[in-house]
Design a protein around this motif. Structure first.
Motif, PDB file in Angstrom:
ATOM      1  N   ILE A 164     -62.384  59.783  21.424  1.00 50.51           N
ATOM      2  CA  ILE A 164     -61.217  60.007  20.563  1.00 50.51           C
ATOM      3  C   ILE A 164     -61.436  61.245  19.699  1.00 50.51           C
ATOM      4  O   ILE A 164     -60.525  62.059  19.504  1.00 50.51           O
ATOM      5  CB  ILE A 164     -60.946  58.769  19.688  1.00 50.51           C
ATOM      6  CG1 ILE A 164     -60.493  57.591  20.559  1.00 50.51           C
ATOM      7  CG2 ILE A 164     -59.884  59.066  18.625  1.00 50.51           C
ATOM      8  CD1 ILE A 164     -60.437  56.266  19.824  1.00 50.51           C
ATOM      9  N   GLY A 165     -62.659  61.390  19.174  1.00 52.56           N
ATOM     10  CA  GLY A 165     -62.972  62.557  18.359  1.00 52.56           C
ATOM     11  C   GLY A 165     -62.826  63.842  19.136  1.00 52.56           C
ATOM     12  O   GLY A 165     -62.298  64.843  18.627  1.00 52.56           O
ATOM     13  N   ALA A 166     -63.308  63.840  20.397  1.00 51.28           N
ATOM     14  CA  ALA A 166     -63.214  65.035  21.230  1.00 51.28           C
ATOM     15  C   ALA A 166     -61.758  65.418  21.473  1.00 51.28           C
ATOM     16  O   ALA A 166     -61.414  66.604  21.513  1.00 51.28           O
ATOM     17  CB  ALA A 166     -63.928  64.800  22.556  1.00 51.28           C
ATOM     18  N   TYR A 167     -60.899  64.403  21.609  1.00 53.03           N
ATOM     19  CA  TYR A 167     -59.477  64.679  21.851  1.00 53.03           C
ATOM     20  C   TYR A 167     -58.747  65.052  20.567  1.00 53.03           C
ATOM     21  O   TYR A 167     -58.089  66.095  20.491  1.00 53.03           O
ATOM     22  CB  TYR A 167     -58.816  63.465  22.498  1.00 53.03           C
ATOM     23  CG  TYR A 167     -57.314  63.596  22.621  1.00 53.03           C
ATOM     24  CD1 TYR A 167     -56.750  64.474  23.549  1.00 53.03           C
ATOM     25  CD2 TYR A 167     -56.461  62.861  21.805  1.00 53.03           C
ATOM     26  CE1 TYR A 167     -55.372  64.617  23.654  1.00 53.03           C
ATOM     27  CE2 TYR A 167     -55.087  62.998  21.906  1.00 53.03           C
ATOM     28  CZ  TYR A 167     -54.546  63.871  22.836  1.00 53.03           C
ATOM     29  OH  TYR A 167     -53.189  64.008  22.929  1.00 53.03           O
ATOM     30  N   MET A 222     -74.197  60.974  23.117  1.00 59.05           N
ATOM     31  CA  MET A 222     -72.820  60.998  23.632  1.00 59.05           C
ATOM     32  C   MET A 222     -72.103  62.292  23.245  1.00 59.05           C
ATOM     33  O   MET A 222     -71.309  62.836  24.014  1.00 59.05           O
ATOM     34  CB  MET A 222     -72.024  59.814  23.072  1.00 59.05           C
ATOM     35  CG  MET A 222     -72.503  58.447  23.467  1.00 59.05           C
ATOM     36  SD  MET A 222     -71.495  57.194  22.612  1.00 59.05           S
ATOM     37  CE  MET A 222     -72.585  55.776  22.677  1.00 59.05           C
ATOM     38  N   LYS A 223     -72.350  62.773  22.030  1.00 63.31           N
ATOM     39  CA  LYS A 223     -71.652  63.958  21.536  1.00 63.31           C
ATOM     40  C   LYS A 223     -72.104  65.228  22.238  1.00 63.31           C
ATOM     41  O   LYS A 223     -71.356  66.224  22.274  1.00 63.31           O
ATOM     42  CB  LYS A 223     -71.900  64.108  20.026  1.00 63.31           C
ATOM     43  CG  LYS A 223     -71.204  63.082  19.182  1.00 63.31           C
ATOM     44  CD  LYS A 223     -71.890  62.868  17.847  1.00 63.31           C
ATOM     45  CE  LYS A 223     -72.101  64.134  17.039  1.00 63.31           C
ATOM     46  NZ  LYS A 223     -72.757  63.845  15.737  1.00 63.31           N
ATOM     47  N   TYR A 272     -68.475  62.745  15.442  1.00 66.43           N
ATOM     48  CA  TYR A 272     -68.122  63.847  16.328  1.00 66.43           C
ATOM     49  C   TYR A 272     -67.519  65.015  15.555  1.00 66.43           C
ATOM     50  O   TYR A 272     -67.877  66.170  15.786  1.00 66.43           O
ATOM     51  CB  TYR A 272     -67.130  63.380  17.395  1.00 66.43           C
ATOM     52  CG  TYR A 272     -66.772  64.476  18.371  1.00 66.43           C
ATOM     53  CD1 TYR A 272     -67.518  64.657  19.527  1.00 66.43           C
ATOM     54  CD2 TYR A 272     -65.724  65.357  18.121  1.00 66.43           C
ATOM     55  CE1 TYR A 272     -67.226  65.691  20.411  1.00 66.43           C
ATOM     56  CE2 TYR A 272     -65.425  66.381  18.991  1.00 66.43           C
ATOM     57  CZ  TYR A 272     -66.180  66.548  20.133  1.00 66.43           C
ATOM     58  OH  TYR A 272     -65.899  67.579  20.995  1.00 66.43           O
ATOM     59  N   VAL A 273     -66.597  64.709  14.623  1.00 71.74           N
ATOM     60  CA  VAL A 273     -65.860  65.793  13.976  1.00 71.74           C
ATOM     61  C   VAL A 273     -66.650  66.453  12.851  1.00 71.74           C
ATOM     62  O   VAL A 273     -66.387  67.612  12.509  1.00 71.74           O
ATOM     63  CB  VAL A 273     -64.491  65.319  13.439  1.00 71.74           C
ATOM     64  CG1 VAL A 273     -63.607  64.852  14.580  1.00 71.74           C
ATOM     65  CG2 VAL A 273     -64.646  64.219  12.401  1.00 71.74           C
TER      66      VAL A 273
END
Length: 251
Positions: free
Chosen positions: A88-91, A185-186, A148-149
């Motif tokens: 979700i963070g990547a998107y 994962m990141k 992630y962000v």
């Protein structure tokens, strides 16, 4: 070997050392603060690219030092929830304003510290929360996204673990291996987006010894600090982190 900009190194050394100490001995806490500090002298995306490999290096040292002292059920649900959180963070980092989530996590962090203080003072007579797989999955997803962000997944995980009444070492070990998994994962989406460059790699090579030193300093401090003081420090870090997240979002 080439030397990075001395100004960047001058800012990076204390930032990375602080991150290592925070992750090595006091959960993830305020380790994310290294990224906005670095953003004073490099672009924010560059700062993210610099910090992730260093945080992963600290993870390896810390997980090894607290091996199998974690709460396995919490680890499983947090890492499992972290996977969709990172996705979700990547998107959303490409299409949505992450500041809304920074404000939310920051406010929850401050509210949690106020809640724990009220319990400690006897103003609220509420027992520790029982382990909840559903709450753990949601926490992991939230941590995966915020990590992630902005490498700021520590506060939601701290609230989930401390709320269960864990000892300081179980809390530290569980946090360490959880973010070991989430940071792995990141790495792939970061690489796909071109976050890692020759510039970030060069700085990482110079900063690796600082990160390792910070991790061992944190581990040593963890063993020395009594449990009551440990959690007092953790709450201070949560207040600092939460306030900084809100400040970053509003400014």
């Amino acid at each position: 070997m080439m030397m990075p900009d001395p100004i960047v190194l001058a800012v990076a050394v204390p930032a990375v050392l602080f991150a290592g100490i925070s992750k090595g001995g006091f959960g993830s806490g305020a380790a994310f603060a290294a990224t906005p500090i670095l953003s004073l002298v490099v672009e924010p995306l560059v700062a993210l690219g610099i910090m992730l490999p260093l945080l992963m290096l600290v993870d390896v040292v810390t997980v090894n030092s607290f091996w199998k002292r974690w709460h396995l059920p919490s680890v499983k649900v947090l890492i499992l929830g972290g996977l969709p959180g990172v996705a979700i963070g990547a998107y959303l980092s490409q299409v949505a304003d992450a500041d809304v989530f920074r404000i939310l996590i920051g406010a929850l962090s401050l509210a949690f510290v106020a809640y724990q203080l009220a319990r400690a003072r006897g103003w609220l007579n509420i027992p520790d929360m029982a382990f909840s797989p559903r709450w753990g999955l949601f926490t992991g997803m939230t941590a995966g996204f915020t990590s992630y962000v902005s490498h700021a997944g520590g506060p939601p995980v701290a609230m989930f673990l401390i709320g269960q009444g864990m000892t300081k070492t179980m809390y530290q070990a569980t946090t360490a291996i959880t973010f070991w998994g989430i940071n792995i994962m990141k790495f792939v989406p970061y690489a796909i987006l071109g976050v890692f460059t020759a510039e970030t790699l060069l700085i990482d090579v110079w900063m690796a010894p600082v990160a390792v030193a910070g991790a061992y300093l944190g581990i040593y401090a963890h063993k020395l600090v009594p449990e009551r003081i440990f959690f007092a420090i953790t709450y201070v870090l949560l207040i600092t982190t939460g306030s900084k997240l809100i400040w970053d979002a509003l400014t």
